[in-house]
Design a protein around this motif. Structure first.
Motif, PDB file in Angstrom:
ATOM      1  N   LEU A 167       0.808  -1.224   0.000  1.00 47.22           N
ATOM      2  CA  LEU A 167       0.000   0.000   0.000  1.00 47.22           C
ATOM      3  C   LEU A 167       0.839   1.270   0.000  1.00 47.22           C
ATOM      4  N   GLY A 168       2.115   1.164   0.419  1.00 47.55           N
ATOM      5  CA  GLY A 168       3.010   2.325   0.402  1.00 47.55           C
ATOM      6  C   GLY A 168       3.217   2.873  -1.000  1.00 47.55           C
ATOM      7  N   GLU A 169       2.892   2.059  -2.028  1.00 49.62           N
ATOM      8  CA  GLU A 169       2.994   2.534  -3.418  1.00 49.62           C
ATOM      9  C   GLU A 169       1.966   3.621  -3.723  1.00 49.62           C
ATOM     10  N   LEU A 170       0.849   3.612  -3.016  1.00 47.73           N
ATOM     11  CA  LEU A 170      -0.214   4.583  -3.298  1.00 47.73           C
ATOM     12  C   LEU A 170       0.230   6.014  -2.989  1.00 47.73           C
ATOM     13  N   PRO A 171       0.687   6.317  -1.740  1.00 48.47           N
ATOM     14  CA  PRO A 171       1.158   7.682  -1.500  1.00 48.47           C
ATOM     15  C   PRO A 171       2.321   8.072  -2.411  1.00 48.47           C
ATOM     16  N   GLN A 172       3.201   7.105  -2.729  1.00 50.53           N
ATOM     17  CA  GLN A 172       4.328   7.428  -3.624  1.00 50.53           C
ATOM     18  C   GLN A 172       3.842   7.835  -5.012  1.00 50.53           C
ATOM     19  N   GLY A 173       2.764   7.178  -5.487  1.00 49.18           N
ATOM     20  CA  GLY A 173       2.206   7.526  -6.789  1.00 49.18           C
ATOM     21  C   GLY A 173       1.711   8.962  -6.815  1.00 49.18           C
ATOM     22  N   PHE A 174       1.008   9.376  -5.754  1.00 49.33           N
ATOM     23  CA  PHE A 174       0.517  10.755  -5.693  1.00 49.33           C
ATOM     24  C   PHE A 174       1.654  11.749  -5.468  1.00 49.33           C
ATOM     25  N   ALA A 175       2.716  11.310  -4.786  1.00 51.94           N
ATOM     26  CA  ALA A 175       3.895  12.173  -4.610  1.00 51.94           C
ATOM     27  C   ALA A 175       4.545  12.442  -5.967  1.00 51.94           C
ATOM     28  N   ARG A 176       4.625  11.414  -6.810  1.00 49.59           N
ATOM     29  CA  ARG A 176       5.175  11.612  -8.166  1.00 49.59           C
ATOM     30  C   ARG A 176       4.332  12.601  -8.954  1.00 49.59           C
TER      31      ARG A 176
END
Length: 446
Positions: free
Chosen positions: A231-240
């Protein structure tokens, strides 16, 4: 960092990262800080060494028998995405899906009368399901047909009940459903955490059942999706996304003070540096004085040797223990994922057991869930406060998100995002299709 920003965001949890991405798209100058050296805050996914450091400090390193550090992406908070839910809509409309890959969760299960039973995913499974007897299946079929055909603006579909005013309890009585079926519908399909919904208008539960069924209809086996690598991929996607539109990110950056002038926020101080701004968004840990505790939740992250018994060797699942089955007020949730989701090595399996805390012995409260897992290689237990802001933030322009609750999906997180967005911008969040990657690259090169 000593610069003027429109918004300073503190904490890289999913709520904060979605808002940071949305505001960056709209041309706001955003600075995003986190005291941790990884993305995700409370909703991060950790590798093995990060996991052991967080829960055991420097006293114990991860044993080599668990495999390679980089094979692990262990969620701190277990949640799945409803295939037809709000988070999928936000991901699609912001085009963040291009940074992520998803895998379906293999099955949904419910604990009943001491056994684990699969939540039926097809009509054939429903016919064979041990969850109901033959006559009860007929009554339940009539209830589901009613839910599917009910139209608020068409009284001929109401059978004398108005879902805006009729309590859910009365609807169950109308169809003559048994207590076990009511438990199954309310907790395994509508995904209520406890039974207070029974006295509330039925429309809320109808909408939840409809979301479950429409999510199930999209993919078949279960209504849930899960991102590869955790699930840590989700915030990273929005950070990108935010970074593409000019957002600035600083990890491993401590926050010492929110600076005010005349009762309004004017900046955020870290050491000798001050980032000036007119608005601040943060999670409860950055402004504890602006929150109140409404609950506590216990989560036990368990490393197993293989799938849990009685789930047909599913590589992933959700298992719900309705509160009535174990004499509690709140349900116990178990979320399971494994190597095909790139969250652990091929010899292990991850299961997270969680519930709302009701006593002063939280660990005892999840024993019914732990007992279903089979042999546990290691477990990490965390009891966290669920906090909500005491004010809406419009007075001083400091907007605090809610803690991640005990629900098993992201619908309440999306509700919080929409609510915060409205308070921050004064406008409702209207999701539009964003430019494609090619169009963005063209914009960036100009």
């Amino acid at each position: 960092m000593d610069d003027q920003y429109d918004v300073v965001v503190m904490g890289t949890g999913l709520t904060e990262c979605i808002l940071s991405g949305l505001l960056s798209i709209e041309g706001k100058k955003v600075l995003h800080m986190d005291r941790n050296d990884y993305y995700g805050g409370e909703s991060a996914s950790l590798n093995l060494s990060q996991l052991f450091k967080k829960f055991r400090g420097d006293s114990e390193a991860a044993p080599s028998a668990l495999g390679r550090d980089r094979d692990y992406n262990v969620d701190l908070i277990p949640k799945f995405m409803m295939a037809n839910g709000e988070l999928v809509k936000i991901l699609t409309h912001t085009d963040v899906t291009r940074y992520l890959e998803f895998k379906q969760i293999a099955g949904s299960y419910v604990y009943r009368d001491g056994k684990i039973a699969k939540v039926p995913a097809t009509e054939m499974e429903a016919v064979r399901s041990p969850l109901m007897g033959i006559f009860e299946k007929r009554r339940a079929k009539k209830f589901f047909e009613y839910v599917q055909t009910y139209r608020q603006d068409d009284p001929s579909t109401h059978q004398g009940m108005d879902m805006v005013t009729t309590p859910m309890e009365k609807v169950y009585v109308h169809f003559g459903l048994e207590p076990g079926t009511i438990d199954f519908i309310g907790h395994a399909l509508a995904l209520h955490l406890e039974d207070s919904y029974l006295s509330r208008p039925a429309l809320e539960t109808f909408e939840r059942i409809t979301l479950y069924m429409s999510s199930m209809a999209r993919w078949g086996k279960s209504p849930y999706l899960y991102p590869l690598y955790g699930l840590g991929e989700l915030p990273q996607g929005f950070a990108r996304l935010s970074a593409i539109y000019g957002g600035t990110y600083m990890l491993d950056k401590k926050v010492d003070e929110i600076v005010y002038e005349n009762g309004k926020v004017v900046g955020v101080r870290s050491g000798d540096e001050v980032a000036k701004c007119t608005q601040v968004i943060c999670d409860p840990s950055y402004a504890p004085e602006k929150t109140r505790k409404v609950d506590r939740v216990i989560r036990a992250i368990c490393l197993l040797r293989g799938p849990i018994p009685n789930t047909e060797d599913a590589d992933s699942f959700q298992l719900i223990i309705p509160q009535n089955q174990v004499n509690r007020k709140n349900d116990i949730y178990i979320a399971g994922v494994s190597a095909p989701h790139n969250v652990c090595d091929k010899d292990h399996y991850l299961a997270i057991v969680s519930t709302v805390v009701e006593t002063d012995k939280p660990e005892e409260e999840i024993q019914a869930g732990l007992a279903l897992l089979g042999p546990i290689v290691d477990k990490f237990i965390q009891v966290a406060d669920i906090c909500v802001p005491v004010e809406d933030g419009t007075k001083d322009q400091v907007f605090v998100s809610k803690s991640y609750d005990a629900t098993s999906h992201f619908e309440t997180v999306c509700d919080d995002v929409k609510d915060l967005y409205k308070r921050i911008t004064g406008n409702d969040l209207v999701l539009k299709q964003r430019p494609t990657q090619e169009e963005e690259q063209k914009m960036a090169s100009q």
